[in-house]
Design a protein around this motif. Structure first.
Motif, PDB file in Angstrom:
ATOM      1  N   GLY A   1       1.379  56.390  56.879  1.00 40.13           N
ATOM      2  CA  GLY A   1       1.241  56.062  58.304  1.00 40.13           C
ATOM      3  C   GLY A   1       1.467  54.591  58.601  1.00 40.13           C
ATOM      4  O   GLY A   1       1.475  53.748  57.695  1.00 40.13           O
ATOM      5  N   ASN A   2       1.605  54.329  59.883  1.00 39.70           N
ATOM      6  CA  ASN A   2       1.831  52.954  60.325  1.00 39.70           C
ATOM      7  C   ASN A   2       0.888  52.672  61.492  1.00 39.70           C
ATOM      8  O   ASN A   2       0.897  53.394  62.497  1.00 39.70           O
ATOM      9  CB  ASN A   2       3.299  52.819  60.764  1.00 39.70           C
ATOM     10  N   ILE A   3       0.127  51.627  61.332  1.00 39.53           N
ATOM     11  CA  ILE A   3      -0.883  51.273  62.333  1.00 39.53           C
ATOM     12  C   ILE A   3      -0.261  50.925  63.693  1.00 39.53           C
ATOM     13  O   ILE A   3      -0.917  50.959  64.730  1.00 39.53           O
ATOM     14  CB  ILE A   3      -1.762  50.116  61.775  1.00 39.53           C
ATOM     15  N   GLU A   4       1.032  50.643  63.664  1.00 41.05           N
ATOM     16  CA  GLU A   4       1.727  50.313  64.927  1.00 41.05           C
ATOM     17  C   GLU A   4       2.009  51.574  65.751  1.00 41.05           C
ATOM     18  O   GLU A   4       2.295  51.497  66.939  1.00 41.05           O
ATOM     19  CB  GLU A   4       3.085  49.642  64.650  1.00 41.05           C
TER      20      GLU A   4
ATOM     21  N   THR B   1      -0.474  61.175  70.573  1.00 40.56           N
ATOM     22  CA  THR B   1      -1.467  61.856  71.399  1.00 40.56           C
ATOM     23  C   THR B   1      -1.833  63.167  70.745  1.00 40.56           C
ATOM     24  O   THR B   1      -0.977  63.890  70.229  1.00 40.56           O
ATOM     25  CB  THR B   1      -0.911  62.092  72.813  1.00 40.56           C
ATOM     26  N   PHE B   2      -3.121  63.409  70.787  1.00 46.92           N
ATOM     27  CA  PHE B   2      -3.636  64.588  70.116  1.00 46.92           C
ATOM     28  C   PHE B   2      -4.512  65.321  71.128  1.00 46.92           C
ATOM     29  O   PHE B   2      -5.173  64.695  71.955  1.00 46.92           O
ATOM     30  CB  PHE B   2      -4.405  64.090  68.897  1.00 46.92           C
ATOM     31  N   ASN B   3      -4.492  66.661  71.095  1.00 46.84           N
ATOM     32  CA  ASN B   3      -5.291  67.410  72.059  1.00 46.84           C
ATOM     33  C   ASN B   3      -6.549  67.980  71.419  1.00 46.84           C
ATOM     34  O   ASN B   3      -6.478  68.850  70.559  1.00 46.84           O
ATOM     35  CB  ASN B   3      -4.441  68.532  72.684  1.00 46.84           C
ATOM     36  N   ASP B   4      -7.672  67.449  71.851  1.00 49.09           N
ATOM     37  CA  ASP B   4      -8.964  67.930  71.359  1.00 49.09           C
ATOM     38  C   ASP B   4      -9.431  69.035  72.306  1.00 49.09           C
ATOM     39  O   ASP B   4      -9.291  68.906  73.527  1.00 49.09           O
ATOM     40  CB  ASP B   4      -9.958  66.759  71.373  1.00 49.09           C
ATOM     41  N   ALA B   5      -9.998  70.099  71.728  1.00 52.24           N
ATOM     42  CA  ALA B   5     -10.384  71.247  72.563  1.00 52.24           C
ATOM     43  C   ALA B   5     -11.461  70.871  73.572  1.00 52.24           C
ATOM     44  O   ALA B   5     -11.574  71.517  74.608  1.00 52.24           O
ATOM     45  CB  ALA B   5     -10.851  72.397  71.678  1.00 52.24           C
ATOM     46  N   ILE B   6     -12.242  69.855  73.279  1.00 49.14           N
ATOM     47  CA  ILE B   6     -13.281  69.443  74.241  1.00 49.14           C
ATOM     48  C   ILE B   6     -12.840  68.212  75.020  1.00 49.14           C
ATOM     49  O   ILE B   6     -12.905  68.169  76.233  1.00 49.14           O
ATOM     50  CB  ILE B   6     -14.614  69.138  73.515  1.00 49.14           C
TER      51      ILE B   6
ATOM     52  N   GLU C   1      -1.998  55.957  64.159  1.00 44.69           N
ATOM     53  CA  GLU C   1      -1.778  56.581  62.837  1.00 44.69           C
ATOM     54  C   GLU C   1      -2.665  55.951  61.786  1.00 44.69           C
ATOM     55  O   GLU C   1      -2.995  54.766  61.861  1.00 44.69           O
ATOM     56  CB  GLU C   1      -0.312  56.381  62.411  1.00 44.69           C
ATOM     57  N   ASN C   2      -2.999  56.739  60.791  1.00 42.70           N
ATOM     58  CA  ASN C   2      -3.782  56.205  59.675  1.00 42.70           C
ATOM     59  C   ASN C   2      -2.863  55.407  58.754  1.00 42.70           C
ATOM     60  O   ASN C   2      -1.727  55.790  58.508  1.00 42.70           O
ATOM     61  CB  ASN C   2      -4.390  57.364  58.888  1.00 42.70           C
ATOM     62  N   ASP C   3      -3.375  54.280  58.255  1.00 46.88           N
ATOM     63  CA  ASP C   3      -2.603  53.562  57.233  1.00 46.88           C
ATOM     64  C   ASP C   3      -3.483  53.258  56.019  1.00 46.88           C
ATOM     65  O   ASP C   3      -3.100  52.510  55.144  1.00 46.88           O
ATOM     66  CB  ASP C   3      -1.999  52.269  57.804  1.00 46.88           C
ATOM     67  N   LYS C   4      -4.650  53.884  55.973  1.00 47.66           N
ATOM     68  CA  LYS C   4      -5.563  53.594  54.858  1.00 47.66           C
ATOM     69  C   LYS C   4      -5.338  54.557  53.709  1.00 47.66           C
ATOM     70  O   LYS C   4      -5.173  55.758  53.910  1.00 47.66           O
ATOM     71  CB  LYS C   4      -7.009  53.730  55.321  1.00 47.66           C
ATOM     72  N   ASP C   5      -5.393  54.000  52.540  1.00 49.88           N
ATOM     73  CA  ASP C   5      -5.276  54.828  51.343  1.00 49.88           C
ATOM     74  C   ASP C   5      -6.684  55.323  50.988  1.00 49.88           C
ATOM     75  O   ASP C   5      -7.329  54.818  50.073  1.00 49.88           O
ATOM     76  CB  ASP C   5      -4.676  54.012  50.186  1.00 49.88           C
ATOM     77  N   VAL C   6      -7.131  56.299  51.737  1.00 55.42           N
ATOM     78  CA  VAL C   6      -8.514  56.761  51.536  1.00 55.42           C
ATOM     79  C   VAL C   6      -8.660  57.465  50.183  1.00 55.42           C
ATOM     80  O   VAL C   6      -7.702  58.024  49.645  1.00 55.42           O
ATOM     81  CB  VAL C   6      -8.974  57.721  52.656  1.00 55.42           C
TER      82      VAL C   6
ATOM     83  N   LEU D   1     -10.061  61.325  62.394  1.00 55.99           N
ATOM     84  CA  LEU D   1      -9.069  62.353  62.680  1.00 55.99           C
ATOM     85  C   LEU D   1      -7.657  62.005  62.185  1.00 55.99           C
ATOM     86  O   LEU D   1      -6.995  62.844  61.568  1.00 55.99           O
ATOM     87  CB  LEU D   1      -9.058  62.643  64.179  1.00 55.99           C
ATOM     88  N   PRO D   2      -7.174  60.751  62.409  1.00 57.06           N
ATOM     89  CA  PRO D   2      -5.825  60.439  61.910  1.00 57.06           C
ATOM     90  C   PRO D   2      -5.707  60.637  60.391  1.00 57.06           C
ATOM     91  O   PRO D   2      -4.664  61.092  59.905  1.00 57.06           O
ATOM     92  CB  PRO D   2      -5.653  58.956  62.290  1.00 57.06           C
ATOM     93  N   VAL D   3      -6.769  60.345  59.667  1.00 58.53           N
ATOM     94  CA  VAL D   3      -6.753  60.579  58.213  1.00 58.53           C
ATOM     95  C   VAL D   3      -6.599  62.076  57.949  1.00 58.53           C
ATOM     96  O   VAL D   3      -5.795  62.505  57.100  1.00 58.53           O
ATOM     97  CB  VAL D   3      -8.080  60.095  57.559  1.00 58.53           C
ATOM     98  N   HIS D   4      -7.373  62.862  58.689  1.00 65.54           N
ATOM     99  CA  HIS D   4      -7.347  64.304  58.442  1.00 65.54           C
ATOM    100  C   HIS D   4      -5.992  64.914  58.789  1.00 65.54           C
ATOM    101  O   HIS D   4      -5.494  65.783  58.083  1.00 65.54           O
ATOM    102  CB  HIS D   4      -8.485  64.987  59.215  1.00 65.54           C
ATOM    103  N   LEU D   5      -5.413  64.414  59.854  1.00 64.18           N
ATOM    104  CA  LEU D   5      -4.096  64.952  60.228  1.00 64.18           C
ATOM    105  C   LEU D   5      -3.052  64.559  59.189  1.00 64.18           C
ATOM    106  O   LEU D   5      -2.189  65.359  58.815  1.00 64.18           O
ATOM    107  CB  LEU D   5      -3.700  64.469  61.621  1.00 64.18           C
ATOM    108  N   GLU D   6      -3.174  63.337  58.687  1.00 62.99           N
ATOM    109  CA  GLU D   6      -2.217  62.908  57.662  1.00 62.99           C
ATOM    110  C   GLU D   6      -2.398  63.735  56.388  1.00 62.99           C
ATOM    111  O   GLU D   6      -1.427  64.151  55.753  1.00 62.99           O
ATOM    112  CB  GLU D   6      -2.362  61.410  57.347  1.00 62.99           C
ATOM    113  N   LEU D   7      -3.647  63.998  56.047  1.00 60.23           N
ATOM    114  CA  LEU D   7      -3.903  64.804  54.847  1.00 60.23           C
ATOM    115  C   LEU D   7      -3.318  66.208  54.988  1.00 60.23           C
ATOM    116  O   LEU D   7      -2.701  66.730  54.053  1.00 60.23           O
ATOM    117  CB  LEU D   7      -5.406  64.899  54.580  1.00 60.23           C
ATOM    118  N   HIS D   8      -3.501  66.801  56.157  1.00 64.20           N
ATOM    119  CA  HIS D   8      -2.932  68.141  56.369  1.00 64.20           C
ATOM    120  C   HIS D   8      -1.412  68.109  56.183  1.00 64.20           C
ATOM    121  O   HIS D   8      -0.832  68.995  55.567  1.00 64.20           O
ATOM    122  CB  HIS D   8      -3.282  68.647  57.773  1.00 64.20           C
ATOM    123  N   LYS D   9      -0.812  67.064  56.714  1.00 61.05           N
ATOM    124  CA  LYS D   9       0.646  66.958  56.623  1.00 61.05           C
ATOM    125  C   LYS D   9       1.066  66.798  55.154  1.00 61.05           C
ATOM    126  O   LYS D   9       1.964  67.492  54.673  1.00 61.05           O
ATOM    127  CB  LYS D   9       1.090  65.737  57.433  1.00 61.05           C
ATOM    128  N   ALA D  10       0.379  65.906  54.451  1.00 67.25           N
ATOM    129  CA  ALA D  10       0.719  65.674  53.052  1.00 67.25           C
ATOM    130  C   ALA D  10       0.556  66.958  52.236  1.00 67.25           C
ATOM    131  O   ALA D  10       1.346  67.245  51.340  1.00 67.25           O
ATOM    132  CB  ALA D  10      -0.168  64.563  52.488  1.00 67.25           C
TER     133      ALA D  10
END
Ligand code: GLU
Length: 548
Positions: free
Chosen positions: A198-201, A205-210, A218-223, A260-269
């Motif tokens: 990811g790139n912090i720049e 947009t993400f749609n949360d059900a609530i 975007e996440n750029d951390k190597d968690v 959330l950005p971490v989780h979305l990136e993980l799903h993609k990976a």
């Protein structure tokens, strides 16, 4: 670098199953289109609180209003926080409030096809996927010590930079092959980190059900995805478990929104389609004029045990939480006073976007109403259950006499009257309310407003004419007679017309009698109370109630 070789060096094949196999082991569920698969995923810390119930109710409703599945997963990756019996306690607590899991940890169900439901027992699955990510160049080993990481954090704080393992700070990201193997040879402990793409720049947009559309970065951390003991972090376990347990809607606290950005990136990976997310707002209370989060330290009402001990009617807690979840529930309930809350069309999208206010007083009102609707028998069962668990020895003895308690309940619930009375708001208070019906718990709370002679004349006068067989009107006629004998107006209207002519009115005489019999100025119908108490007990109270 030979990444396949590296992945094998870091995570030996051993008994691992190939990642692709898991798609077959845990196939898509056979649920109808639109059915929600939800889960409660607590850590087994032994503390289950109102927030968990609130969230569980949203999960349960979302699943069961759509023909889906609600399951229990135990997030026990942190061994230190584990408490024995915690899982049973979650299940028992939720059952107490009428919520049932369809499958999951400790749930005896033919549906249990997506387990194990304890994360510690899923280590093989996580390792298999971590290995795949390493082989794909999407994860790498990190040998940094706690001290090194502390130093990085300190430097970042000083420089007023975001803390974390990313960019130039992600030292192990650029280790050479020989450095890695050298570290492994030296048995240096390591964790596995995501190699963030990811790139912090970049914002998206993400749609949360609530919460609706939210723009995040975007996440750029190597968690960390696997800790040095091979146990996954929440991030990694969440992505894998919710994918393979085929969760369609993840309802969780808003404190997870920032990850959330971490989780979305993980799903993609990992090549997974992410579930829908619904981030719930925290439960708040009014503290003076300010609204604040319910706190474990300050607010006993956060603990679910509080409601059991105080004896709130469990269905009332659930119905009140329904109002907090979907504000239109209250209106629906008014239109359907007898309606089962399960028939209400719960909508995750209608949940509040910010701070849900929890008001104990409102809950009391709902509890009163629910209890007032019970039959005396059902009310007896509810109170008895509470007495068995929390009552004093005297309460336990009293509740052995079911027939007597039922007579009391008929009276204090106003059975047969135009409208039910709402005197009982919860079991603890309701049981106390009956104290004056028993000699060992009877005590005089209020004092007489008249002098000794007047009080005693009323009590003696009434004792001499009292007959338990009298109906209400005869009983009252006798009281009027006694009132007149001691110089009180027999008719309230006479008293009102010329108060100076009387010492008081018949209602003052009734108050004297009431204090002697019940110990209080206010009570339900006194004639009926006296009938329930029986002549002997009444005579004793009239005699012992005399002013000294
Ligand atoms: N174990 C996490 C917690 O207790 C669960 C969060 C989630 O529902 O994903 O906060």
């Amino acid at each position: 670098m030979d990444l396949n070789k590296l992945s094998r060096a870091l995570i030996p094949d051993g008994d691992l199953i190939a990642p692709e196999e898991y798609e077959k082991i845990y196939p898509e569920r056979n649920t109808e289109k639109g059915a929600c698969v939800t889960r409660l995923a607590p850590s087994p810390t032994g503390f289950i609180h109102l927030g968990n119930l609130y969230s569980a109710l949203a999960d349960e409703r979302a699943a069961h209003t759509t023909g889906g599945i609600f399951y229990l997963r135990i997030e026990d990756t942190d061994e230190k926080r584990k408490v024995d019996g915690a899982v049973e306690s979650v299940i028992r607590s939720l059952n107490y409030f009428g919520l049932k899991f369809d499958e999951g940890a400790e749930i005896n169900s033919p549906l249990n096809n997506y387990g194990p439901y304890y994360q510690r027992r899923r280590a093989k699955i996580y390792r298999s996927f971590a290995k795949k990510l390493i082989a794909q160049g999407l994860a790498y080993p990190c040998f940094c010590s706690a001290e090194e990481l502390d130093a990085v954090r300190e430097k970042q704080t000083q420089n007023k930079e975001t803390t974390g393992y990313y960019g130039a700070y992600a030292k192990c990201r650029t280790l050479t092959e020989s450095e890695i193997y050298e570290n492994l040879k030296n048995n240096k402990p390591f964790v596995i980190r995501l190699k963030s793409q990811g790139n912090i720049e970049n914002k998206f947009t993400f749609n949360d059900a609530i919460k609706g559309d939210i723009t995040v970065t975007e996440n750029d951390k190597d968690v960390v995805i696997l800790k040095s003991d091979g146990i996954p972090t929440y991030h990694f376990a969440h992505a894998i478990d919710d994918h393979f347990m085929r969760t369609t809607l993840v309802i969780r606290g808003e404190e997870w929104l920032s990850s959330l950005p971490v989780h979305l990136e993980l799903h993609k990976a990992l090549g997974f389609k992410p579930p829908r997310y619904a981030h719930t707002c925290s439960l708040m209370k009014m503290d003076g004029d300010t609204k604040r989060k319910l706190s474990k330290r300050k607010d006993p009402e956060l603990s679910l045990d509080y409601y059991r001990k105080a004896g709130y009617y469990p269905l009332a807690v659930v119905k009140y939480l329904m109002t907090v979840l979907n504000s239109n529930f209250e209106e629906w309930q008014l239109k359907n006073p007898e309606g089962d809350y399960r028939d209400f069309k719960f909508k995750i999208e209608k949940m509040g976007k910010s701070g849900a206010l929890f008001d104990l007083e409102k809950l009391c009102d709902v509890s009163k109403t629910e209890i007032s609707r019970l039959t005396p028998e059902a009310c007896y069962d509810f109170l008895k259950e509470w007495v068995d668990e929390f009552g004093a020895e005297s309460d336990k003895a009293h509740f052995e006499n079911k027939e007597y308690i039922l007579k009391i309940l008929n009276l204090i619930m106003g059975v047969g009257g135009k409208k039910r009375r709402k005197d009982i708001e919860r079991a603890e208070q309701g049981v106390k309310l009956m104290d004056y019906f028993f000699d060992d718990t009877f005590n005089v709370k209020d004092s007489y407003a008249y002098d000794k002679n007047t009080v005693n004349a009323v009590l003696e006068g009434f004792a001499s004419v009292y007959n338990p067989a009298d109906d209400n009107s005869v009983w009252f006629a006798k009281l009027k007679q006694v009132a007149a004998q001691v110089g009180f107006a027999a008719e309230t209207s006479d008293y009102k017309a010329a108060p100076e002519k009387y010492a008081g009115s018949v209602s003052d005489a009734a108050e004297i009698l009431r204090i002697a019999v019940t110990g209080m100025k206010n009570s339900p119908d006194l004639c009926t109370i006296m009938k329930i108490l029986g002549k002997e007990r009444c005579m004793k109270r009239l005699a012992e109630g005399k002013a000294k």
